[in-house]
Design an enzyme around this catalytic site. Structure first.
Site, PDB file in Angstrom:
ATOM      1  N   ASP A   1       0.885  -1.183   0.000  1.00  0.00           N
ATOM      2  CA  ASP A   1       0.000   0.000   0.000  1.00  0.00           C
ATOM      3  C   ASP A   1       0.917   1.226   0.000  1.00  0.00           C
ATOM      4  O   ASP A   1       0.943   1.993   0.946  1.00  0.00           O
ATOM      5  CB  ASP A   1      -0.916  -0.002   1.231  1.00  0.00           C
TER       6      ASP A   1
ATOM      7  N   ASP B   1       6.958   1.350   2.669  1.00  0.00           N
ATOM      8  CA  ASP B   1       6.785   0.385   1.566  1.00  0.00           C
ATOM      9  C   ASP B   1       7.763   0.745   0.447  1.00  0.00           C
ATOM     10  O   ASP B   1       8.351  -0.147  -0.186  1.00  0.00           O
ATOM     11  CB  ASP B   1       5.367   0.456   0.984  1.00  0.00           C
TER      12      ASP B   1
ATOM     13  N   ASN C   1      -2.325   2.770   3.419  1.00  0.00           N
ATOM     14  CA  ASN C   1      -1.730   4.078   3.730  1.00  0.00           C
ATOM     15  C   ASN C   1      -2.365   5.186   2.901  1.00  0.00           C
ATOM     16  O   ASN C   1      -2.527   6.322   3.360  1.00  0.00           O
ATOM     17  CB  ASN C   1      -0.231   4.078   3.419  1.00  0.00           C
TER      18      ASN C   1
ATOM     19  N   THR D   1       3.064  -5.949   2.566  1.00  0.00           N
ATOM     20  CA  THR D   1       3.500  -4.848   3.436  1.00  0.00           C
ATOM     21  C   THR D   1       2.361  -3.858   3.671  1.00  0.00           C
ATOM     22  O   THR D   1       2.597  -2.724   4.077  1.00  0.00           O
ATOM     23  CB  THR D   1       4.719  -4.115   2.833  1.00  0.00           C
TER      24      THR D   1
ATOM     25  N   PHE E   1      -1.420  -0.837  12.325  1.00  0.00           N
ATOM     26  CA  PHE E   1      -2.197  -0.286  11.200  1.00  0.00           C
ATOM     27  C   PHE E   1      -2.645  -1.328  10.174  1.00  0.00           C
ATOM     28  O   PHE E   1      -3.815  -1.361   9.794  1.00  0.00           O
ATOM     29  CB  PHE E   1      -1.401   0.833  10.497  1.00  0.00           C
ATOM     30  N   ASN E   2      -1.730  -2.150   9.670  1.00  0.00           N
ATOM     31  CA  ASN E   2      -2.089  -3.053   8.559  1.00  0.00           C
ATOM     32  C   ASN E   2      -3.215  -4.007   8.949  1.00  0.00           C
ATOM     33  O   ASN E   2      -4.085  -4.319   8.130  1.00  0.00           O
ATOM     34  CB  ASN E   2      -0.869  -3.866   8.091  1.00  0.00           C
TER      35      ASN E   2
ATOM     36  N   HIS F   1       9.545  -0.524   9.244  1.00  0.00           N
ATOM     37  CA  HIS F   1       8.579  -1.635   9.318  1.00  0.00           C
ATOM     38  C   HIS F   1       8.676  -2.541   8.078  1.00  0.00           C
ATOM     39  O   HIS F   1       9.018  -3.720   8.164  1.00  0.00           O
ATOM     40  CB  HIS F   1       7.150  -1.098   9.368  1.00  0.00           C
ATOM     41  N   ASP F   2       8.268  -1.984   6.945  1.00  0.00           N
ATOM     42  CA  ASP F   2       8.160  -2.811   5.734  1.00  0.00           C
ATOM     43  C   ASP F   2       9.522  -3.265   5.199  1.00  0.00           C
ATOM     44  O   ASP F   2       9.640  -4.420   4.741  1.00  0.00           O
ATOM     45  CB  ASP F   2       7.379  -2.060   4.646  1.00  0.00           C
TER      46      ASP F   2
HETATM   47  C1  BDR Z   1       2.604  -0.411   8.773  1.00  0.00           C
HETATM   48  O1  BDR Z   1       1.577   0.533   8.556  1.00  0.00           O
HETATM   49  C2  BDR Z   1       1.886   1.368   7.471  1.00  0.00           C
HETATM   50  O2  BDR Z   1       1.618   2.699   7.772  1.00  0.00           O
HETATM   51  C3  BDR Z   1       3.330   1.120   7.136  1.00  0.00           C
HETATM   52  O3  BDR Z   1       3.535   1.249   5.740  1.00  0.00           O
HETATM   53  C4  BDR Z   1       3.574  -0.281   7.622  1.00  0.00           C
HETATM   54  O4  BDR Z   1       3.240  -1.224   6.627  1.00  0.00           O
HETATM   55  C5  BDR Z   1       3.213  -0.149  10.140  1.00  0.00           C
HETATM   56  O5  BDR Z   1       2.239  -0.274  11.119  1.00  0.00           O
HETATM   57 CA    CA Z   2       2.864  -0.557   4.328  1.00  0.00          CA
END
Ligand code: BDR
Ligand code: CA
Length: 335
Positions: A13, A18, A42, A127, A169-170, A254-255
């Protein structure tokens, strides 16, 4: 004989991290990127797709196909993360408009087709929210046996969330999809489902001074100036946002960590555990629940990251960005 490349399908996303994961993949000689699928998260689907194409072009890999997928979560209204990634999804970065394409195939069709054609070989790296993967596995449950492994960024398994106190979030964005995916990988014969959660990714930090030093090192390389400008512009507002929230100027990888661990599993330590996703809790919707004590007596359905070699990860990332800046070196390796 040269080792076979790792066949990647990345489902993104595309926001800032990402984008860094995509650049890491493009800079990795051991990876063969079969395609990138996009999902709303996102940013909306159109922006995620445009950002993905623009970032691949920045890496000199505009040849990699990008297929848009689901434009909204299964049951819920989409809620973007523009407060983190900016309205465009890439902070203040302004990348050239990527060339138009007439490849209108759908992400879900392509995930299934590639996993079947390359049975036992595809490493799927989501991701973003798991909407596309849930749709694919619902249509064809055998997907869990066709892939070699899934390595996803999502959840938080020994700590709180970043979107609510409970949820990352994801998973929060489409908890029904996440639940479908974690349940699907509980099937007998399923490939490993590796979950790299927030509690681990937030140990992997890129600092403004590392970005500045990288920019200086790649200043005189073919792709260096454009890459350096992208890193600076994409991360500037993010650093401000995180400083307001956490009091430190850090970029959380993160990603990129999930992507790097898909190529080099030694970067993370994992533990097999039964995982489920909360979809109904008034306060905990989107929470990933890991049964560390085995009280459910369910068979583990995930390999959850519990530790990371953050220094090695950041080292790999910076070294690969230097390689990527040398566009001609990558071209020679590909040939
Ligand atoms: C995840 O949420 C998104 O905002 C980032 O791209 C990552 O995949 C982190 O919580
Ligand atoms: Ca992401």
């Amino acid at each position: 004989m040269a080792a076979a490349k790792i066949k990647l399908v990345i489902d993104a996303d595309t926001g800032i991290d990402d984008a860094l994961a995509l650049l890491h993949a493009c800079a990795s000689p051991e990876a063969e990127i079969l395609g990138v699928t996009t999902v709303s998260g996102n940013v909306d689907l159109q922006r995620a797709t445009r950002n993905t194409r623009a970032v691949l072009a920045l890496a000199g890999r505009g040849d990699i196909p990008v297929w848009p997928g689901c434009g909204r979560p299964i049951l819920r209204d989409p809620e973007d993360a523009s407060y983190v990634h900016g309205g465009s999804g890439l902070g203040q970065a302004e990348l050239p408009e990527p060339p138009a394409t007439d490849d209108n195939r759908h992400a879900v069709d392509q995930i299934l087709a590639l996993a079947k054609v390359h049975e036992g070989e595809v490493v799927l790296v989501p991701t973003g929210p798991l909407t596309n993967i849930a749709a694919a596995v619902t249509r064809e449950p055998a997907l869990v046996r066709w892939v070699k492994r899934v390595v996803l960024m999502g959840g938080s398994f020994q700590g709180g969330g970043n979107t609510t106190p409970a949820a990352e979030f994801n998973i929060w964005h489409d908890p029904e999809a996440a639940r479908i995916v974690f349940h699907a990988f509980a099937q007998e014969g399923a490939a490993p489902l590796v979950a790299v959660g927030l509690d681990v990714t937030q140990k992997v930090l890129l600092l403004p001074e590392q970005i500045a030093a990288l920019g200086r090192r790649i200043a005189d390389t073919p792709r260096g100036p454009a890459l350096a400008r992208f890193f600076e512009d994409a991360t500037r507002d993010y650093f401000d946002f995180i400083e307001r929230r956490l009091g430190r100027r850090i970029f959380v990888m993160h990603d990129p960590l999930a992507l790097a661990a898909a190529l080099d599993p030694s970067l993370i330590e994992t533990r097999r555990v039964a995982v489920d996703v909360e979809t109904t809790g008034a306060l905990t919707s989107g929470m990933t629940v890991a049964d560390w004590r085995g009280v459910w007596r369910r068979k583990p359905n995930a390999e959850v990251a519990i530790g990371v070699n953050a220094e090695a990860m950041i080292g790999q990332f910076l070294e690969r960005m230097e390689r990527l800046a040398q566009g001609d070196i990558l071209a020679r390796e590909a040939g």
